[in-house]
Design a protein around this motif. Structure first.
Motif, mmCIF file in Angstrom:
data_model
loop_
_atom_site.group_PDB
_atom_site.id
_atom_site.type_symbol
_atom_site.label_atom_id
_atom_site.label_comp_id
_atom_site.label_asym_id
_atom_site.label_seq_id
_atom_site.Cartn_x
_atom_site.Cartn_y
_atom_site.Cartn_z
ATOM 1 N N GLN A 11 0.936 -1.166 -0.073
ATOM 2 C CA GLN A 11 -0.021 -0.105 -0.002
ATOM 3 C C GLN A 11 0.917 1.115 -0.084
ATOM 4 O O GLN A 11 1.625 1.371 0.796
ATOM 5 C CB GLN A 11 -0.835 -0.041 1.160
ATOM 6 N N ASP A 12 0.710 2.126 -1.180
ATOM 7 C CA ASP A 12 1.516 3.220 -0.951
ATOM 8 C C ASP A 12 1.370 3.859 0.274
ATOM 9 O O ASP A 12 0.275 4.259 0.711
ATOM 10 C CB ASP A 12 1.140 4.261 -2.248
ATOM 11 N N GLY A 13 2.549 4.770 0.570
ATOM 12 C CA GLY A 13 2.442 5.524 1.638
ATOM 13 C C GLY A 13 2.375 5.005 3.285
ATOM 14 O O GLY A 13 2.445 5.658 4.108
ATOM 15 N N TRP A 14 2.755 3.592 3.212
ATOM 16 C CA TRP A 14 2.322 2.971 4.311
ATOM 17 C C TRP A 14 3.609 3.261 5.527
ATOM 18 O O TRP A 14 3.308 3.688 6.585
ATOM 19 C CB TRP A 14 2.613 1.421 4.172
ATOM 20 N N THR A 66 5.327 6.365 5.629
ATOM 21 C CA THR A 66 5.285 7.907 5.889
ATOM 22 C C THR A 66 3.933 7.817 6.912
ATOM 23 O O THR A 66 4.110 8.627 7.889
ATOM 24 C CB THR A 66 4.729 8.540 4.565
ATOM 25 N N ASN A 67 2.913 7.156 6.565
ATOM 26 C CA ASN A 67 1.839 7.155 7.556
ATOM 27 C C ASN A 67 2.143 6.563 8.892
ATOM 28 O O ASN A 67 1.434 7.312 9.853
ATOM 29 C CB ASN A 67 0.513 6.318 7.099
ATOM 30 N N LEU A 68 2.892 5.670 9.038
ATOM 31 C CA LEU A 68 3.236 5.218 10.353
ATOM 32 C C LEU A 68 3.926 6.293 11.037
ATOM 33 O O LEU A 68 3.808 6.386 12.223
ATOM 34 C CB LEU A 68 4.018 3.716 10.227
ATOM 35 N N ASN A 96 4.074 9.431 10.610
ATOM 36 C CA ASN A 96 3.183 10.594 10.806
ATOM 37 C C ASN A 96 2.109 10.231 11.768
ATOM 38 O O ASN A 96 2.076 11.228 12.767
ATOM 39 C CB ASN A 96 2.352 10.687 9.642
ATOM 40 N N GLN A 97 1.575 9.021 12.070
ATOM 41 C CA GLN A 97 0.748 8.444 13.080
ATOM 42 C C GLN A 97 1.392 8.601 14.497
ATOM 43 O O GLN A 97 0.789 8.887 15.523
ATOM 44 C CB GLN A 97 0.204 7.181 12.696
#
Length: 259
Positions: free
Chosen positions: A247-250, A252-254, A256-257
């Motif tokens: 999944q794209d951006g996984w 970066t999402n982690l 950021n979260q």
């Protein structure tokens, strides 16, 4: 014998010779056209089969005698004490995102993970945001020809970790990954890669040749294979939860979260 009889016999001989000449002219006295075509077909088929065998063997053994291209850009990530048993821990202990990655150096999907996200992961490690525990397991040990490359390469990567060179060694093997089902790299080639990455300690070659960590790696594979959330290689986990790395951006999402 009378003259008439001699003349008749001569005529019969002449007629017989003429008949043979006609038969030979028509191809009746040698191999038939069908026979010739069949022989040619067999010869062509044999040439194709022999050529295919030669090509297959050459393709299967294309890593033989080659040098693994060293990837040195990530060398600054490593420390000499990052190996912990059969794993390698890269990144700061207080990183806000902690990942576990199970991979095999022969696994093509692991190479895809490295190709697509390897640089991002390493950049986040450098930034202090991510810590990764690498589990290089010999899941596909019987899928090289000859068998054994997965274990040899995993062991060699731990030997490289002892010399502070795990990350470039890891990245180099994925960048020049052998094809599954074909010949991997032998121990001499793995040692040469380490030397090309700057490893000069004789302990490294001893570690690779002796399979120092083979048993620990086999034990780690046995243990993780029992885990209900292990999905083969690659498996990426965060806090015990499997991450969909396709999944794209996984990543970066982690980060950021966890921010």
């Amino acid at each position: 014998m009378g003259g008439a009889e001699r003349s008749a016999r001569k005529r019969r001989q002449q007629q017989s010779a003429a008949a043979r000449a006609v038969t030979q002219a028509r191809g009746g006295g040698g191999p038939s056209r069908k026979t010739i075509v069949s022989v040619v077909a067999v010869v062509v088929l044999a040439a194709v089969v022999i050529g295919g065998v030669i090509w297959t063997n050459a393709s299967k053994n294309e890593t033989e005698g080659t040098t693994i291209t060293p990837q040195t850009a990530s060398a600054a990530l490593d420390t000499a004490d990052e190996r912990q048993g059969a794993t390698v821990v890269s990144g700061k202990a207080d990183a806000k995102v902690k990942l576990d990655i199970w991979a095999d150096f022969l696994c093509p999907y692991c190479a895809q993970l490295q190709q697509k996200y390897g640089t991002q992961i390493e950049d986040q490690i450098k930034a202090g945001n991510v810590q990764v525990t690498y589990h290089m397991i010999p899941l596909l040990n019987n899928r090289s020809d000859p068998a054994g490359y997965s274990l040899d390469s995993a062991n060699a990567s731990l030997c490289a970790a002892d010399q502070g060179k795990f990350t470039p060694f890891h990245d180099s093997l994925f960048a020049s990954q052998p094809e599954e089902g074909k010949r991997g790299y032998d121990k001499a080639q793995l040692i040469k890669l380490g030397q090309d990455l700057g490893i000069s300690a004789p302990e490294f070659a001893t570690c690779v040749n002796g399979g120092t960590y083979n048993q620990q790696l086999d034990d780690a594979l046995t243990e993780v294979s029992k885990a209900p959330n292990f999905q083969g290689t690659p498996t990426v986990m965060h806090n015990g939860q499997v991450i969909n790395w396709t999944q794209d951006g996984w990543l970066t999402n982690l980060v950021n979260q966890a921010g």
